[in-house]
Design a protein around this motif. Sequence first.
Motif, PDB file in Angstrom:
ATOM      1  N   LYS A  80       0.818  -1.224   0.000  1.00  0.00           N
ATOM      2  CA  LYS A  80       0.000   0.000   0.000  1.00  0.00           C
ATOM      3  C   LYS A  80       0.846   1.266   0.000  1.00  0.00           C
ATOM      4  N   ASN A  81       2.058   1.182  -0.548  1.00  0.00           N
ATOM      5  CA  ASN A  81       2.920   2.365  -0.654  1.00  0.00           C
ATOM      6  C   ASN A  81       3.802   2.170  -1.888  1.00  0.00           C
ATOM      7  N   LYS A  82       3.564   2.978  -2.936  1.00  0.00           N
ATOM      8  CA  LYS A  82       4.242   2.763  -4.230  1.00  0.00           C
ATOM      9  C   LYS A  82       5.752   2.870  -4.125  1.00  0.00           C
ATOM     10  N   ASP A  83       6.251   3.865  -3.378  1.00  0.00           N
ATOM     11  CA  ASP A  83       7.703   4.028  -3.254  1.00  0.00           C
ATOM     12  C   ASP A  83       8.324   2.822  -2.552  1.00  0.00           C
ATOM     13  N   ARG A  84       7.681   2.379  -1.477  1.00  0.00           N
ATOM     14  CA  ARG A  84       8.202   1.219  -0.749  1.00  0.00           C
ATOM     15  C   ARG A  84       8.138  -0.029  -1.631  1.00  0.00           C
ATOM     16  N   ASP A  85       7.034  -0.195  -2.372  1.00  0.00           N
ATOM     17  CA  ASP A  85       6.921  -1.364  -3.252  1.00  0.00           C
ATOM     18  C   ASP A  85       8.020  -1.351  -4.313  1.00  0.00           C
ATOM     19  N   ALA A  86       8.285  -0.172  -4.871  1.00  0.00           N
ATOM     20  CA  ALA A  86       9.348  -0.058  -5.880  1.00  0.00           C
ATOM     21  C   ALA A  86      10.691  -0.438  -5.262  1.00  0.00           C
ATOM     22  N   HIS A  87      10.916  -0.013  -4.012  1.00  0.00           N
ATOM     23  CA  HIS A  87      12.164  -0.354  -3.324  1.00  0.00           C
ATOM     24  C   HIS A  87      12.261  -1.866  -3.110  1.00  0.00           C
ATOM     25  N   LEU A  88      11.142  -2.492  -2.710  1.00  0.00           N
ATOM     26  CA  LEU A  88      11.139  -3.942  -2.482  1.00  0.00           C
ATOM     27  C   LEU A  88      11.403  -4.727  -3.771  1.00  0.00           C
TER      28      LEU A  88
END
Length: 173
Positions: A63-71
């Motif tokens: 539920k967080n695009k920046d965090r998902d991109a980092h993952l």
Amino acid sequence: MDNNTKWSIDSAHSEIAFKVKHMMISTVTGHFEDFQATAKTEGDNFNNASIKFSAKTDSINTKNKDRDAHLKSDDFFNSEKYPEMTFVSKSFKGDQLIGDLTIRDITKEITLNADFNGIAVDPYGQTKAGFEIIGEINRKDFNLTWDAVTEAGSIVVSDKVKLVVDVQFIKQS
């Protein structure tokens, strides 16, 4: 006579989640949205079932695009190079599921706690089997090694990752 029963995952009634401590004070939950699983059993008996599972690492959702991109980046899953994570069971004895988990290019045997919720027939005549599977892995065992420390010295992401898997299988005729 082949008494093997095949089961496939009912993705509408299944959830693959993980929980990670953030800054040691809160928990972030994520899901894999795109996954597959199959099971082979002797009749309807899930003891010693053979279970296979895979998830697309770029389907991660916290539920967080920046965090998902980092993952999805090389700090964690590197979805481009390693598009899938997999689990192949070695043994299943009622409350313990043991198998090989592969994340990135690393395979390790893990033990998960399993609650078999039983078998039921739905209103459409389909036979379904339900499980809750819980476990814990150390992300660094699988080269998910990114680290950061806050000014106060708190670790931003814990090494321990809880797996929480709710699965419903549909019996294949």
